[in-house]
Scaffold this motif. Structure first.
Motif, PDB file in Angstrom:
ATOM      1  N   THR A 174       0.806  -1.223   0.000  1.00 26.85           N
ATOM      2  CA  THR A 174       0.000   0.000   0.000  1.00 26.85           C
ATOM      3  C   THR A 174       0.839   1.273   0.000  1.00 26.85           C
ATOM      4  O   THR A 174       0.284   2.367  -0.039  1.00 26.85           O
ATOM      5  N   HIS A 175       2.180   1.126   0.047  1.00 29.29           N
ATOM      6  CA  HIS A 175       3.003   2.341   0.110  1.00 29.29           C
ATOM      7  C   HIS A 175       4.383   2.111  -0.500  1.00 29.29           C
ATOM      8  O   HIS A 175       5.267   1.550   0.143  1.00 29.29           O
ATOM      9  N   ALA A 176       4.540   2.533  -1.757  1.00 33.11           N
ATOM     10  CA  ALA A 176       5.816   2.381  -2.454  1.00 33.11           C
ATOM     11  C   ALA A 176       6.177   3.696  -3.136  1.00 33.11           C
ATOM     12  O   ALA A 176       5.315   4.576  -3.308  1.00 33.11           O
ATOM     13  N   HIS A 177       7.444   3.829  -3.501  1.00 32.64           N
ATOM     14  CA  HIS A 177       7.896   4.990  -4.294  1.00 32.64           C
ATOM     15  C   HIS A 177       8.584   4.445  -5.545  1.00 32.64           C
ATOM     16  O   HIS A 177       9.807   4.414  -5.642  1.00 32.64           O
ATOM     17  N   LEU A 178       7.765   4.013  -6.483  1.00 40.20           N
ATOM     18  CA  LEU A 178       8.316   3.366  -7.685  1.00 40.20           C
ATOM     19  C   LEU A 178       8.970   4.363  -8.637  1.00 40.20           C
ATOM     20  O   LEU A 178       9.690   3.952  -9.554  1.00 40.20           O
ATOM     21  N   GLY A 202      -1.809  11.371  -1.124  1.00 38.18           N
ATOM     22  CA  GLY A 202      -0.638  10.979  -0.329  1.00 38.18           C
ATOM     23  C   GLY A 202       0.626  11.080  -1.156  1.00 38.18           C
ATOM     24  O   GLY A 202       0.552  11.130  -2.388  1.00 38.18           O
ATOM     25  N   GLU A 203       1.693  11.184  -0.587  1.00 40.12           N
ATOM     26  CA  GLU A 203       1.991  11.042   0.814  1.00 40.12           C
ATOM     27  C   GLU A 203       2.024  12.429   1.438  1.00 40.12           C
ATOM     28  O   GLU A 203       2.793  13.293   0.993  1.00 40.12           O
ATOM     29  N   ILE A 204       1.188  12.638   2.460  1.00 39.76           N
ATOM     30  CA  ILE A 204       1.096  13.946   3.095  1.00 39.76           C
ATOM     31  C   ILE A 204       1.296  13.769   4.604  1.00 39.76           C
ATOM     32  O   ILE A 204       1.302  12.641   5.095  1.00 39.76           O
ATOM     33  N   PHE A 252      -2.287   5.788   8.697  1.00 43.17           N
ATOM     34  CA  PHE A 252      -0.973   6.234   9.156  1.00 43.17           C
ATOM     35  C   PHE A 252       0.034   5.218   8.629  1.00 43.17           C
ATOM     36  O   PHE A 252       0.039   4.068   9.060  1.00 43.17           O
ATOM     37  N   HIS A 253       0.853   5.663   7.675  1.00 42.04           N
ATOM     38  CA  HIS A 253       1.765   4.710   7.060  1.00 42.04           C
ATOM     39  C   HIS A 253       3.028   4.574   7.913  1.00 42.04           C
ATOM     40  O   HIS A 253       3.415   5.492   8.617  1.00 42.04           O
ATOM     41  N   CYS A 254       3.658   3.387   7.853  1.00 45.05           N
ATOM     42  CA  CYS A 254       4.882   3.085   8.606  1.00 45.05           C
ATOM     43  C   CYS A 254       4.728   3.567  10.050  1.00 45.05           C
ATOM     44  O   CYS A 254       5.533   4.343  10.554  1.00 45.05           O
ATOM     45  N   THR A 267       5.796  -1.329   2.027  1.00 46.10           N
ATOM     46  CA  THR A 267       7.258  -1.367   2.077  1.00 46.10           C
ATOM     47  C   THR A 267       7.890   0.004   2.301  1.00 46.10           C
ATOM     48  O   THR A 267       8.940   0.099   2.907  1.00 46.10           O
ATOM     49  N   ASP A 268       7.300   1.079   1.758  1.00 49.90           N
ATOM     50  CA  ASP A 268       7.971   2.391   1.676  1.00 49.90           C
ATOM     51  C   ASP A 268       9.261   2.278   0.852  1.00 49.90           C
ATOM     52  O   ASP A 268      10.221   3.008   1.074  1.00 49.90           O
ATOM     53  N   CYS A 269       9.284   1.321  -0.090  1.00 49.49           N
ATOM     54  CA  CYS A 269      10.476   1.129  -0.907  1.00 49.49           C
ATOM     55  C   CYS A 269      10.752   2.373  -1.753  1.00 49.49           C
ATOM     56  O   CYS A 269       9.814   3.101  -2.071  1.00 49.49           O
TER      57      CYS A 269
HETATM   58 ZN   LIG Z   1       6.748   7.069   1.732  1.00 52.63          ZN
END
Ligand SMILES: [Zn+2]
Length: 262
Positions: A9-13, A96-98, A158-160, A208-210
């Motif tokens: 649900t949270h990546a930076h591709l 997002g991401e905010i 709330f991510h990570c 992941t927040d990869c």
């Molecule tokens: Zn992020």
């Protein structure tokens, strides 16, 4: 179904660390993943996220300005620009991401960060989209903000998650989701695992927040969405269940929160 049956649900591709081999990574991920949500951090990165969502079936986009990048906002029309992206592209599933980031001294002052957060949450609410929240060293202000400044039925993750169990309980009361990633696998991170163990089944997401924050046993390497496999295995251990159950539940949760995912 994909090989892993899970959603990151949270990546930076769009991150530069994928530039050299992005095509190969995406080909592999198309087989591995149910879906990946790639996050915007600026207008440019939001456009890049939308483009990837158009190019790849399994990719969905969030659009927004990250608290570390707010100095890049040059005009109040930034909200209208995000709105146009979200309205024109069906695969935009969130704003997002905010959020708030009080860790980096060079970030914009707190009042500016709170204003940008408020404006972007208002936009999300008007579009009936959830918000993806980054909260670093700003737990108190984040909690106060969401208790006082947004409509009760705004959809939030709330991510990570890195706050306390007490704060998590306040967020769960409001029906907010928590995202767990690589940090929940780190040996010294007992606090996050305590929250992970207690999280209501229907409010828990994998991420992941990869390319950052690779889970154990890959800590320090480039992270990518397929490493949610190791986040899920660890979550199964912590919660006393199995991988298949974690995969099924978190995928269902992601589809519930991000309603535009197929
Ligand atoms: Zn992020």
């Amino acid at each position: 179904m994909s090989r892993l049956g899970i959603i990151d649900t949270h990546a930076h591709l769009d991150d530069g660390r994928f530039d050299a081999d992005r095509a190969a990574v995406m080909e592999r991920l198309a087989r591995d993943m149910e879906a990946v949500i790639t996050q915007g951090t600026t207008y440019e990165s939001s456009v890049a996220s939308v483009k990837m969502a158009e190019q790849y079936d399994f990719v969905y986009a969030a659009v927004g300005w990250h608290p570390e990048d707010l100095a890049g906002i040059k005009s109040e029309s930034y909200i209208a620009e995000l709105e146009a992206l979200a309205k024109e592209h069906k695969k935009v599933v969130a704003i997002g991401e905010i959020g708030l980031d009080y860790y980096w001294k060079e970030n914009e002052p707190k009042d500016v960060q709170l204003l940008r957060l408020k404006q972007q949450c208002d936009l999300a609410y008007s579009l009936d989209l959830p918000v993806v929240i980054h909260d670093r060293e700003a737990h108190g202000d984040c909690l106060r903000f969401f208790q006082n400044e947004v409509p009760k039925d705004l959809k939030v993750v709330f991510h990570c998650y890195s706050g306390s169990l007490e704060m998590a309980k306040e967020l769960w009361k409001r029906g907010y989701y928590l995202g767990f990633g690589g940090t929940s696998t780190y040996k010294n991170n007992k606090k996050v695992r305590e929250v992970l163990a207690a999280c209501p089944e229907e409010l828990f997401l994998l991420e992941t927040d990869c390319p950052y924050l690779a889970p154990e046993p890959f800590r320090g390497r480039r992270n990518d969405p397929a490493m949610t496999e190791f986040v899920a295995q660890n979550a199964a251990l912590v919660r006393g269940t199995d991988f298949a159950h974690i995969a099924e539940q978190t995928t269902k949760n992601a589809r519930t929160l991000f309603g535009r995912i197929k």
